[in-house]
Design an enzyme around this catalytic site. Structure first.
Site, PDB file in Angstrom:
ATOM      1  N   ALA A  65       0.864  -1.175   0.000  1.00 14.26           N
ATOM      2  CA  ALA A  65       0.000   0.000   0.000  1.00 14.26           C
ATOM      3  C   ALA A  65       0.902   1.227   0.000  1.00 14.26           C
ATOM      4  CB  ALA A  65      -0.889  -0.024   1.234  1.00 14.26           C
ATOM      5  N   GLY A 108       0.758  -4.942   0.962  1.00 15.76           N
ATOM      6  CA  GLY A 108      -0.452  -5.009   0.145  1.00 15.76           C
ATOM      7  C   GLY A 108      -0.202  -5.686  -1.203  1.00 15.76           C
ATOM      8  N   GLU A 111      -0.497  -9.227  -0.464  1.00 20.51           N
ATOM      9  CA  GLU A 111      -1.917  -9.482  -0.172  1.00 20.51           C
ATOM     10  C   GLU A 111      -2.750  -9.481  -1.452  1.00 20.51           C
ATOM     11  OE1 GLU A 111      -1.725  -6.307   2.715  1.00 20.51           O
ATOM     12  OE2 GLU A 111      -2.419  -7.657   4.291  1.00 20.51           O
ATOM     13  N   GLU A 131       5.184  -4.967   7.040  1.00 22.50           N
ATOM     14  CA  GLU A 131       4.536  -3.847   7.731  1.00 22.50           C
ATOM     15  C   GLU A 131       5.107  -3.624   9.126  1.00 22.50           C
ATOM     16  OE1 GLU A 131       2.944  -6.220   6.044  1.00 22.50           O
ATOM     17  OE2 GLU A 131       1.358  -5.352   4.808  1.00 22.50           O
TER      18      GLU A 131
HETATM   19  N1  CAA Z   1       4.626   3.144  -0.725  1.00 21.95           N
HETATM   20  C1  CAA Z   1       5.036   4.288  -1.279  1.00 21.95           C
HETATM   21  N2  CAA Z   1       6.165   4.399  -1.988  1.00 21.95           N
HETATM   22  C2  CAA Z   1       6.921   3.289  -2.128  1.00 21.95           C
HETATM   23  C3  CAA Z   1       6.564   2.064  -1.567  1.00 21.95           C
HETATM   24  C4  CAA Z   1       5.349   2.007  -0.828  1.00 21.95           C
HETATM   25  N3  CAA Z   1       4.883   0.862  -0.300  1.00 21.95           N
HETATM   26  N4  CAA Z   1       7.523   1.153  -1.860  1.00 21.95           N
HETATM   27  C5  CAA Z   1       8.438   1.801  -2.588  1.00 21.95           C
HETATM   28  N5  CAA Z   1       8.092   3.090  -2.759  1.00 21.95           N
HETATM   29  C6  CAA Z   1       8.813   4.141  -3.471  1.00 21.95           C
HETATM   30  C7  CAA Z   1      10.007   4.626  -2.682  1.00 21.95           C
HETATM   31  O1  CAA Z   1       9.623   5.573  -1.718  1.00 21.95           O
HETATM   32  C8  CAA Z   1      10.861   5.214  -3.774  1.00 21.95           C
HETATM   33  O2  CAA Z   1      10.315   6.457  -4.134  1.00 21.95           O
HETATM   34  P1  CAA Z   1      11.310   7.758  -4.273  1.00 21.95           P
HETATM   35  O3  CAA Z   1      12.191   7.402  -5.445  1.00 21.95           O
HETATM   36  O4  CAA Z   1      10.365   8.876  -4.547  1.00 21.95           O
HETATM   37  O5  CAA Z   1      12.054   7.843  -3.005  1.00 21.95           O
HETATM   38  C9  CAA Z   1      10.591   4.256  -4.952  1.00 21.95           C
HETATM   39  O6  CAA Z   1       9.374   3.604  -4.662  1.00 21.95           O
HETATM   40  C10 CAA Z   1      11.673   3.212  -5.094  1.00 21.95           C
HETATM   41  O7  CAA Z   1      11.836   2.550  -3.855  1.00 21.95           O
HETATM   42  P2  CAA Z   1      13.246   2.382  -3.110  1.00 21.95           P
HETATM   43  O8  CAA Z   1      14.146   3.502  -3.461  1.00 21.95           O
HETATM   44  O9  CAA Z   1      12.963   2.150  -1.659  1.00 21.95           O
HETATM   45  O10 CAA Z   1      13.762   1.031  -3.806  1.00 21.95           O
HETATM   46  P3  CAA Z   1      14.752  -0.063  -3.207  1.00 21.95           P
HETATM   47  O11 CAA Z   1      15.054  -0.980  -4.342  1.00 21.95           O
HETATM   48  O12 CAA Z   1      15.867   0.564  -2.455  1.00 21.95           O
HETATM   49  O13 CAA Z   1      13.870  -0.859  -2.118  1.00 21.95           O
HETATM   50  C11 CAA Z   1      11.898  -1.983  -1.316  1.00 21.95           C
HETATM   51  C12 CAA Z   1      12.776  -1.610  -2.530  1.00 21.95           C
HETATM   52  C13 CAA Z   1      12.644  -2.953  -0.404  1.00 21.95           C
HETATM   53  C14 CAA Z   1      10.652  -2.677  -1.850  1.00 21.95           C
HETATM   54  C15 CAA Z   1      11.547  -0.705  -0.520  1.00 21.95           C
HETATM   55  O14 CAA Z   1      11.019   0.264  -1.425  1.00 21.95           O
HETATM   56  C16 CAA Z   1      10.516  -0.915   0.550  1.00 21.95           C
HETATM   57  O15 CAA Z   1      10.830  -1.420   1.621  1.00 21.95           O
HETATM   58  N6  CAA Z   1       9.236  -0.518   0.294  1.00 21.95           N
HETATM   59  C17 CAA Z   1       8.187  -0.588   1.252  1.00 21.95           C
HETATM   60  C18 CAA Z   1       7.690  -2.026   1.469  1.00 21.95           C
HETATM   61  C19 CAA Z   1       6.617  -2.036   2.536  1.00 21.95           C
HETATM   62  O16 CAA Z   1       6.848  -1.742   3.683  1.00 21.95           O
HETATM   63  N7  CAA Z   1       5.362  -2.427   2.137  1.00 21.95           N
HETATM   64  C20 CAA Z   1       4.250  -2.463   3.021  1.00 21.95           C
HETATM   65  C21 CAA Z   1       3.460  -1.200   2.910  1.00 21.95           C
HETATM   66  S1  CAA Z   1       2.155  -1.060   4.111  1.00 21.95           S
HETATM   67  C22 CAA Z   1       0.937  -2.076   3.536  1.00 21.95           C
HETATM   68  O17 CAA Z   1       1.022  -2.622   2.450  1.00 21.95           O
HETATM   69  C23 CAA Z   1      -0.249  -2.263   4.432  1.00 21.95           C
HETATM   70  C24 CAA Z   1      -1.238  -3.277   3.957  1.00 21.95           C
HETATM   71  O18 CAA Z   1      -1.386  -4.324   4.556  1.00 21.95           O
HETATM   72  C25 CAA Z   1      -2.081  -3.022   2.830  1.00 21.95           C
END
Ligand code: CAA
Length: 257
Positions: A65, A108, A111, A131
């Protein structure tokens, strides 16, 4: 559609939906999920489509998400926005929905893949519910669906640590149907879709419903539901055609009535 791309006849009777927010690793914001819901509802009504494939890109199916959209929200904001009600509508898709996952399927994204009926994975696919690392927990079914797929011990490990599950391990645990090289992901997924698309869409829909019922109810009720759907297929032209073709030793043609 800004964040998804829909190809109604990517192959005969098979539609392809591509999540298309590559800069954000297909983070699932509210608009994207609403577009996805609208597309699935339209494809469900489209008689020319029998199977739907949902995919991302090589780097990410979806990284969760949209954290930026949620970061400042209060609990009451979240309750009022109720973003997961859209997900409930997506879950009601009647046609078979196959996820083709490459790269990250996190939070998400994991999911959403698990809401699909089957998951095809490339060797680079990585699944996880991270998360916990951002101070929250899965909110779109992760604690339930992952646990049903992997069992308690592995789900506890993944959800409490936020670790990722590599494609082969996901296959070992039965989370995904098959793992293939990246370049074979879509061809293999289309192959699976085509196999289903040539069968009776009525029988396919009723079978999907009955399988899903097994997750939602106890055995007695599930068996009764399956039996009702089984008898119901006998009201279709497809059942008559299928059984007649078998007896006449020819290939059946299914019309979806
Ligand atoms: N939401 C918003 N933006 C996201 C995102 C997310 N879930 N995942 C990645 N992005 C964005 C980053 O912020 C970044 O944007 P900017 O260039 O503007 O900074 C871009 O995508 C590229 O990401 P990274 O630079 O972080 O890429 P990376 O290769 O270094 O890392 C990753 C990849 C490990 C997937 C890392 O992006 C990450 O940890 N993302 C979040 C994963 C996460 O925590 N997901 C759960 C979200 S909460 C949820 O989903 C609740 C639910 O149950 C529905």
């Amino acid at each position: 559609m800004e964040f998804i791309k829909v190809t109604e006849q990517a192959q005969p009777s098979v539609a392809l939906i591509e999540l298309n927010r590559p800069k954000e690793l297909n983070a699932l914001n509210k608009q994207l999920m609403e577009e996805l819901r609208d597309a699935l509802q339209a494809l469900d009504k489209n008689e020319a489509v029998r199977v739907i494939i949902l995919t991302g890109n090589e780097q990410a199916f979806a990284a969760g998400a949209d954290i930026k959209q949620m970061a400042d929200k209060s609990a009451i904001d979240m309750l009022v926005i109720d973003q997961f009600s859209t997900w409930d509508q997506i879950r009601k898709t009647k046609k078979p929905l196959i996820a083709a996952v490459s790269g990250f399927a996190l939070g998400g994204g994991c999911e959403l893949a698990m809401m699909c009926d089957m998951i095809m994975a490339s060797e680079t696919a990585r699944f996880g519910q991270p998360e916990i690392k951002i101070g929250t927990i899965p909110g779109a079914g992760g604690t339930q669906r992952l646990t049903r797929a992997l069992g308690k011990a592995k789900s506890m490990e993944l959800i409490l640590t936020g670790r990722f599950l590599a494609a082969e391990e996901a296959h070992f645990y039965g989370l995904v149907n098959k793992v293939v090289p990246v370049e074979m992901l879509l061809p293999e997924t289309f192959k699976l879709a085509a196999e289903i698309a040539q069968l009776s869409p009525i029988a396919v829909q009723l079978a999907k419903e009955a399988i899903n019922r097994s997750f939602e109810t106890h055995l007695d009720e599930g068996l009764a539901y399956e039996r009702r759907n089984f008898y119901l297929t006998f009201a279709s032209e497809d059942q008559k055609e299928g059984m007649k073709a078998f007896v006449e030793k020819r290939k059946a043609t299914y019309v979806g009535r």
